[in-house]
Design a protein around this motif. Sequence first.
Motif, short mmCIF file in Angstrom:
data_model
loop_
_atom_site.label_atom_id
_atom_site.label_comp_id
_atom_site.label_asym_id
_atom_site.label_seq_id
_atom_site.Cartn_x
_atom_site.Cartn_y
_atom_site.Cartn_z
N ARG A 174 -33.97 26.19 -45.13
CA ARG A 174 -33.25 27.46 -45.07
C ARG A 174 -32.98 27.78 -43.60
O ARG A 174 -33.67 27.27 -42.71
N TRP A 176 -33.59 30.05 -41.47
CA TRP A 176 -34.66 30.54 -40.61
C TRP A 176 -35.81 29.54 -40.45
O TRP A 176 -36.70 29.72 -39.62
N GLU A 177 -35.80 28.46 -41.24
CA GLU A 177 -36.88 27.47 -41.17
C GLU A 177 -36.63 26.38 -40.13
O GLU A 177 -37.55 25.65 -39.76
N ARG A 179 -36.50 24.08 -37.13
CA ARG A 179 -37.12 23.87 -35.82
C ARG A 179 -36.82 22.43 -35.44
O ARG A 179 -37.61 21.52 -35.65
N GLN A 244 -28.20 24.06 -34.86
CA GLN A 244 -28.80 24.86 -33.80
C GLN A 244 -28.14 24.52 -32.48
O GLN A 244 -27.63 23.41 -32.28
N ARG A 271 -26.41 33.06 -39.06
CA ARG A 271 -27.65 32.91 -39.83
C ARG A 271 -28.59 31.88 -39.22
O ARG A 271 -29.77 31.82 -39.58
N ALA A 273 -28.74 31.18 -35.58
CA ALA A 273 -29.19 31.65 -34.26
C ALA A 273 -28.23 32.73 -33.79
O ALA A 273 -27.05 32.72 -34.17
N LEU A 296 -25.73 39.71 -42.32
CA LEU A 296 -26.97 39.18 -42.87
C LEU A 296 -27.54 40.14 -43.90
O LEU A 296 -27.45 41.36 -43.75
N GLY A 303 -32.27 33.90 -46.11
CA GLY A 303 -31.71 34.18 -44.79
C GLY A 303 -30.21 34.13 -44.73
O GLY A 303 -29.64 33.86 -43.68
#
Length: 357
Positions: A174, A176-177, A179, A244, A271, A273, A296, A303
């Motif tokens: 998702r 927001w997950e 990395r 990202q 959504r 960044a 949002l 998210g």
Amino acid sequence: MNRRHFLSSSAGMAAGLGLGARTTAAQAPAPTPASPAAGRAPQPPVSSLAFTTKPRKALIAEPTEDDLKKMKDAGFDGVEGRVIPEAQAAKMREAADRLGMKIHSVLYGWAEFNSPDRSEVERTFAESEAALRTAKAFGAETVLLVPCRIGGQGAGPRRQTGTFAGGPPLRMPRPWEFRIRFDEATGHLTQVVYGDNAPYADYIKAHNHATDASREWVTRLIPAAEKAGVVIALENVSNNLWVQPEIFRHFVASFRSPWVKAYYDIGNHVRFAPPEQWILTLGDLIAKIHVKDYLLDPADPDGRGRSVNIREGSVRWPVLRQALETIKYDGWLTIESNGDIPFEERNRRLDLIIAGT
């Protein structure tokens, strides 16, 4: 020294140094009639930032001369066109010149450089070359190109589905997950989330294949871009790739060519960044910017949200404007969509954004 003596001593030292606690509202004297604050509503802070950059305003269209005139009268400086025959593009350039308008870019859009079907790869490569020739006939500076896409399927209860070139829908994090970590030498993803990445192994594999295929075919396109004098402006709209800022910057920079830059779309990435983070990270790699907004949904566990007209969503426009100033962006701001509001209202809203309000 016990705690009471320590606190008493510290307070005395702070008072002697002028570092005592701030006066509370209850302790503060009430404003007198002579005080500037008396009887006046709170005023907004005055920004001391004087913008030196002057972005130009445009819309997306396949315009007629009459359309160009209406856009000009509404306050716009130019337009982003679509792929049309070169002879037709040259005539439209003459019409734009007469009106003092600029056709600054061509929107080609989707290529299929990671398709398993070689004929699809070659077809979209030929179309990309044609878009560069159209841009030259328009007198445009860029062609917007989305080099490829992969299927995406969210991990949450509400999933994004769809089949794209490169395979069936894939499980991906998702927004927001994410990395992301990647190999600096190849641009290949090594991680997409904290912890266990095994559930996303197929997504990582497809992402890395798409990166390699895109790099190969965009590199082949560079000679045609140089011949036309037109920049290939890469966009990552809804293709589930380079989601990202750091990985997208790495991908664009990996071409090491002045003929390959980024086309940044504000609304596409909210959504993942904040837009100002994208702008500050991409920096001088940004060739052009699309202006969209995205609202949002704070109650959505995935998210997500929805696209809305500009200045009606979650973009912090004054912050974004300051980011543009920081990277010295003097290029085009082209409104995409927003078709349910007239040209004049779109222009008014874009003026507010450029003013930093």
